[in-house]
Design a protein around this motif. Structure first.
Motif, PDB file in Angstrom:
ATOM      1  N   LYS A 144       0.776  -1.723   0.483  1.00 32.61           N
ATOM      2  CA  LYS A 144       0.234  -0.038  -0.404  1.00 32.61           C
ATOM      3  C   LYS A 144       0.473   1.330  -0.118  1.00 32.61           C
ATOM      4  CE  LYS A 144      -4.101   2.045   2.563  1.00 32.61           C
ATOM      5  NZ  LYS A 144      -5.140   2.350   3.729  1.00 32.61           N
ATOM      6  N   GLU A 145       2.036   1.446   0.916  1.00 37.88           N
ATOM      7  CA  GLU A 145       2.912   1.715   0.708  1.00 37.88           C
ATOM      8  C   GLU A 145       3.820   2.236  -0.489  1.00 37.88           C
ATOM      9  OE1 GLU A 145       5.094   5.612   2.368  1.00 37.88           O
ATOM     10  OE2 GLU A 145       3.557   4.095   2.928  1.00 37.88           O
ATOM     11  N   GLU A 146       4.186   1.442  -1.227  1.00 37.73           N
ATOM     12  CA  GLU A 146       4.799   1.465  -2.065  1.00 37.73           C
ATOM     13  C   GLU A 146       3.704   1.826  -3.079  1.00 37.73           C
ATOM     14  OE1 GLU A 146       8.031   0.839  -5.361  1.00 37.73           O
ATOM     15  OE2 GLU A 146       7.853   1.147  -3.141  1.00 37.73           O
ATOM     16  N   MET A 147       2.607   1.531  -3.578  1.00 38.72           N
ATOM     17  CA  MET A 147       1.794   2.642  -4.680  1.00 38.72           C
ATOM     18  C   MET A 147       0.986   3.966  -4.503  1.00 38.72           C
ATOM     19  SD  MET A 147      -1.107  -0.825  -4.611  1.00 38.72           S
ATOM     20  CE  MET A 147      -0.655  -2.418  -5.446  1.00 38.72           C
ATOM     21  N   SER A 148       1.105   4.440  -2.968  1.00 40.24           N
ATOM     22  CA  SER A 148       0.790   5.043  -3.177  1.00 40.24           C
ATOM     23  C   SER A 148       1.920   5.731  -3.223  1.00 40.24           C
ATOM     24  CB  SER A 148       0.152   5.304  -0.585  1.00 40.24           C
ATOM     25  OG  SER A 148       0.206   7.093  -1.037  1.00 40.24           O
ATOM     26  N   GLN A 149       3.412   6.378  -3.020  1.00 42.57           N
ATOM     27  CA  GLN A 149       4.598   6.850  -3.567  1.00 42.57           C
ATOM     28  C   GLN A 149       4.267   6.995  -4.758  1.00 42.57           C
ATOM     29  OE1 GLN A 149       6.225   8.502  -1.116  1.00 42.57           O
ATOM     30  NE2 GLN A 149       4.942   7.811   0.458  1.00 42.57           N
ATOM     31  N   LEU A 150       4.033   6.181  -5.494  1.00 40.96           N
ATOM     32  CA  LEU A 150       4.265   5.956  -6.727  1.00 40.96           C
ATOM     33  C   LEU A 150       3.386   7.007  -6.979  1.00 40.96           C
ATOM     34  CD1 LEU A 150       5.394   2.513  -7.766  1.00 40.96           C
ATOM     35  CD2 LEU A 150       6.750   4.576  -8.324  1.00 40.96           C
ATOM     36  N   MET A 151       1.674   6.465  -6.764  1.00 40.19           N
ATOM     37  CA  MET A 151       0.862   7.157  -6.990  1.00 40.19           C
ATOM     38  C   MET A 151       1.035   9.281  -6.647  1.00 40.19           C
ATOM     39  SD  MET A 151      -1.711   7.764  -8.754  1.00 40.19           S
ATOM     40  CE  MET A 151      -2.729   6.024  -8.659  1.00 40.19           C
ATOM     41  N   LYS A 152       1.483   9.530  -5.580  1.00 37.71           N
ATOM     42  CA  LYS A 152       1.944  10.736  -5.627  1.00 37.71           C
ATOM     43  C   LYS A 152       3.214  10.832  -6.061  1.00 37.71           C
ATOM     44  CE  LYS A 152       1.401  10.686  -0.154  1.00 37.71           C
ATOM     45  NZ  LYS A 152       1.846  10.231   0.551  1.00 37.71           N
ATOM     46  N   ARG A 153       3.925   9.666  -6.591  1.00 35.41           N
ATOM     47  CA  ARG A 153       5.124  11.067  -8.073  1.00 35.41           C
ATOM     48  C   ARG A 153       4.644  10.877  -9.283  1.00 35.41           C
ATOM     49  NH1 ARG A 153      10.158   6.515  -8.742  1.00 35.41           N
ATOM     50  NH2 ARG A 153      11.365   8.439 -10.905  1.00 35.41           N
ATOM     51  N   ARG A 154       3.531  10.230  -9.844  1.00 33.40           N
ATOM     52  CA  ARG A 154       2.890  10.333 -10.465  1.00 33.40           C
ATOM     53  C   ARG A 154       1.983  11.629 -10.664  1.00 33.40           C
ATOM     54  NH1 ARG A 154       1.101   7.432 -14.832  1.00 33.40           N
ATOM     55  NH2 ARG A 154       1.958   5.600 -14.438  1.00 33.40           N
ATOM     56  N   ASN A 155       0.919  11.871  -9.791  1.00 28.72           N
ATOM     57  CA  ASN A 155       0.357  13.710  -9.445  1.00 28.72           C
ATOM     58  C   ASN A 155       1.362  14.691  -9.532  1.00 28.72           C
ATOM     59  OD1 ASN A 155      -1.375  11.265  -9.479  1.00 28.72           O
ATOM     60  ND2 ASN A 155      -2.458  11.499  -7.491  1.00 28.72           N
ATOM     61  N   SER A 156       1.897  14.258  -9.095  1.00 22.83           N
ATOM     62  CA  SER A 156       2.945  15.980  -8.802  1.00 22.83           C
ATOM     63  C   SER A 156       3.843  15.791 -10.121  1.00 22.83           C
ATOM     64  CB  SER A 156       3.780  15.520  -8.102  1.00 22.83           C
ATOM     65  OG  SER A 156       4.815  14.300  -7.659  1.00 22.83           O
ATOM     66  N   LYS A 157       3.959  15.322 -10.673  1.00 24.01           N
ATOM     67  CA  LYS A 157       5.267  15.239 -12.352  1.00 24.01           C
ATOM     68  C   LYS A 157       4.330  15.153 -13.662  1.00 24.01           C
ATOM     69  CE  LYS A 157       9.087  13.251 -10.348  1.00 24.01           C
ATOM     70  NZ  LYS A 157      10.483  12.944 -10.808  1.00 24.01           N
ATOM     71  N   GLN A 158       2.692  14.454 -13.458  1.00 23.08           N
ATOM     72  CA  GLN A 158       2.564  14.480 -14.191  1.00 23.08           C
ATOM     73  C   GLN A 158       1.193  14.973 -14.951  1.00 23.08           C
ATOM     74  OE1 GLN A 158       1.747  10.134 -16.024  1.00 23.08           O
ATOM     75  NE2 GLN A 158       4.095   9.754 -15.282  1.00 23.08           N
ATOM     76  N   PRO A 159       0.696  15.852 -15.873  1.00 21.30           N
ATOM     77  CA  PRO A 159      -0.670  16.269 -16.117  1.00 21.30           C
ATOM     78  C   PRO A 159      -1.987  15.218 -15.801  1.00 21.30           C
ATOM     79  CG  PRO A 159       0.233  16.013 -18.241  1.00 21.30           C
ATOM     80  CD  PRO A 159       1.040  15.568 -16.958  1.00 21.30           C
ATOM     81  N   VAL A 160      -2.557  14.679 -14.518  1.00 17.72           N
ATOM     82  CA  VAL A 160      -3.408  14.016 -14.193  1.00 17.72           C
ATOM     83  C   VAL A 160      -4.895  14.685 -14.649  1.00 17.72           C
ATOM     84  CG1 VAL A 160      -1.708  12.219 -13.416  1.00 17.72           C
ATOM     85  CG2 VAL A 160      -2.903  14.218 -12.298  1.00 17.72           C
ATOM     86  N   ASN A 161      -4.951  16.597 -14.292  1.00 15.45           N
ATOM     87  CA  ASN A 161      -6.107  17.125 -14.115  1.00 15.45           C
ATOM     88  C   ASN A 161      -6.213  17.136 -15.624  1.00 15.45           C
ATOM     89  OD1 ASN A 161      -5.765  17.004 -11.628  1.00 15.45           O
ATOM     90  ND2 ASN A 161      -4.744  18.691 -11.386  1.00 15.45           N
ATOM     91  N   PHE A 162      -5.936  16.690 -16.846  1.00 11.27           N
ATOM     92  CA  PHE A 162      -6.336  17.344 -17.648  1.00 11.27           C
ATOM     93  C   PHE A 162      -6.752  16.378 -18.130  1.00 11.27           C
ATOM     94  CE2 PHE A 162      -4.072  21.256 -16.607  1.00 11.27           C
ATOM     95  CZ  PHE A 162      -5.090  22.162 -16.965  1.00 11.27           C
ATOM     96  N   PRO A 163      -8.006  15.653 -19.849  1.00 14.69           N
ATOM     97  CA  PRO A 163      -7.051  14.012 -20.575  1.00 14.69           C
ATOM     98  C   PRO A 163      -6.262  14.511 -21.766  1.00 14.69           C
ATOM     99  CG  PRO A 163      -9.734  15.799 -20.604  1.00 14.69           C
ATOM    100  CD  PRO A 163      -8.844  17.471 -19.792  1.00 14.69           C
ATOM    101  N   SER A 164      -5.726  13.500 -21.627  1.00 10.85           N
ATOM    102  CA  SER A 164      -4.499  12.976 -21.974  1.00 10.85           C
ATOM    103  C   SER A 164      -4.864  11.618 -22.270  1.00 10.85           C
ATOM    104  CB  SER A 164      -3.225  13.358 -21.768  1.00 10.85           C
ATOM    105  OG  SER A 164      -3.156  12.277 -20.442  1.00 10.85           O
ATOM    106  N   ALA A 165      -3.435  11.284 -23.306  1.00  9.81           N
ATOM    107  CA  ALA A 165      -3.638   9.590 -23.417  1.00  9.81           C
ATOM    108  C   ALA A 165      -1.882   9.153 -22.663  1.00  9.81           C
ATOM    109  CB  ALA A 165      -3.632   9.690 -25.636  1.00  9.81           C
ATOM    110  N   GLY A 166      -1.131  10.040 -22.329  1.00 11.39           N
ATOM    111  CA  GLY A 166      -0.566  10.009 -21.303  1.00 11.39           C
ATOM    112  C   GLY A 166       0.605   9.799 -21.807  1.00 11.39           C
TER     113      GLY A 166
END
Length: 306
Positions: A208-230
């Motif tokens: 759970k901690e590893e998933m949480s840390q990777l999600m935080k990293r993704r959300n801080s470095k990728q534009p997850v608030n806008f539609p895209s295709a990655g």
């Protein structure tokens, strides 16, 4: 076979659920993560493997164009649309079950759902993929990866249906010849209906901690608030697409409603009202400018349909 005849044949296969399974002039912007693009002449959503096989047989014999997609997180349909049938793998083909330390996942299962199942069963090995958008079938097709891991690292095998719906077989991950964002499925057209993930027993809190840390990293470095295709472009050997784009001075560049993300230059985002043409025009500008600046040819990772 004319499209009306094809629709009738597919309707017969769908039975009482035809209204839910078959969509005419399907607005693909509603079914893809870019939230842009044109319409498909027909879209069908088979509810189980047998129905999928039957529909593939009909489609193969019809002579009409058709293609398979899942959650639509890595495709863009041109504004002119797709004069064929889009076969959507989702509901009904999204079951997940445990067998020993393996997870057997229907190809329509979302990666987020697989991650939750792995966490609930205290199975480790899927953490790297827990934030990847899309479905497991698409992830196998593309050999999706993130944070140093790829699907080939954990794929024991997959159950496939041939593109014409006539044959079914199980293949190992090795037999899929999984490379960087590529498998033999690109050539064969075989359809993934189940993926077997080889995981191992782990500590639930650590998972759970590893998933949480990777999600935080993704959300801080990728534009997850806008539609895209990655990531829009594949990583060129020896380079990073995002850095090449940024070094070419393209961060934040806008064409219509499409923009090179100011957070991560490897992403093209839909800032609002973008058309597929906006996105493709921006992509072509990026490819030309990066080649002029660095001599590197960027190859699209997103599949362009139509």
């Amino acid at each position: 076979m004319k499209i009306d005849e094809l629709k009738k044949a597919l309707t017969d296969l769908a039975g009482d659920a035809a209204a839910e399974i078959i969509v005419e002039d399907a607005p693909m912007a509603e079914y893809t993560s870019f939230r842009a693009g044109g319409k498909a002449r027909l879209m069908v959503s088979p509810r189980d493997a047998e129905q999928l096989k039957d529909m593939l047989r009909v489609l193969s014999e019809s002579g009409c164009r058709y293609m398979i997609f899942g959650n639509g997180s890595n495709i863009l349909v041109k504004d002119s649309g797709y004069d064929g049938v889009m076969v959507r793998i989702g509901k009904g083909l999204d079951n997940i079950r445990r067998e020993g330390e393996n997870l057997i996942c229907g190809s329509g299962a979302l990666m987020s759902a697989v991650a939750r199942a792995a966490l609930e069963e205290s199975l480790t090995g899927f953490e790297f993929a827990s934030g990847i958008p899309g479905s497991i079938g698409g992830a196998v097709f593309m050999n999706a990866g993130a944070y140093g891991g790829e699907l080939r690292d954990i794929l024991a095998g997959a159950r496939l249906i041939s593109k014409d719906g006539k044959n079914e077989r199980y293949v190992t991950g090795r037999e899929l010849d999984m490379g960087y964002r590529h498998t033999i499925l690109h050539e064969t057209g075989d359809v993934v209906v189940e993926a077997e993930l080889k995981l191992r027993k782990g500590d639930q809190k650590e998972i759970k901690e590893e998933m949480s840390q990777l999600m935080k990293r993704r959300n801080s470095k990728q534009p997850v608030n806008f539609p895209s295709a990655g990531s829009f472009f594949k990583r060129p050997e020896g380079y990073f697409a995002g850095k090449l784009i940024q070094d070419a001075g393209l961060k934040g560049l806008v064409v219509g409603g499409a923009q090179v993300s100011e957070l991560h230059s490897g992403f093209i985002i839909n800032k609002g009202g973008a058309t597929a043409s906006d996105i493709l025009q921006l992509a072509e500008i990026i490819q030309a400018r990066v080649y002029d600046e660095s001599g590197v040819r960027l190859e699209m990772e997103v599949r362009i349909i139509g």
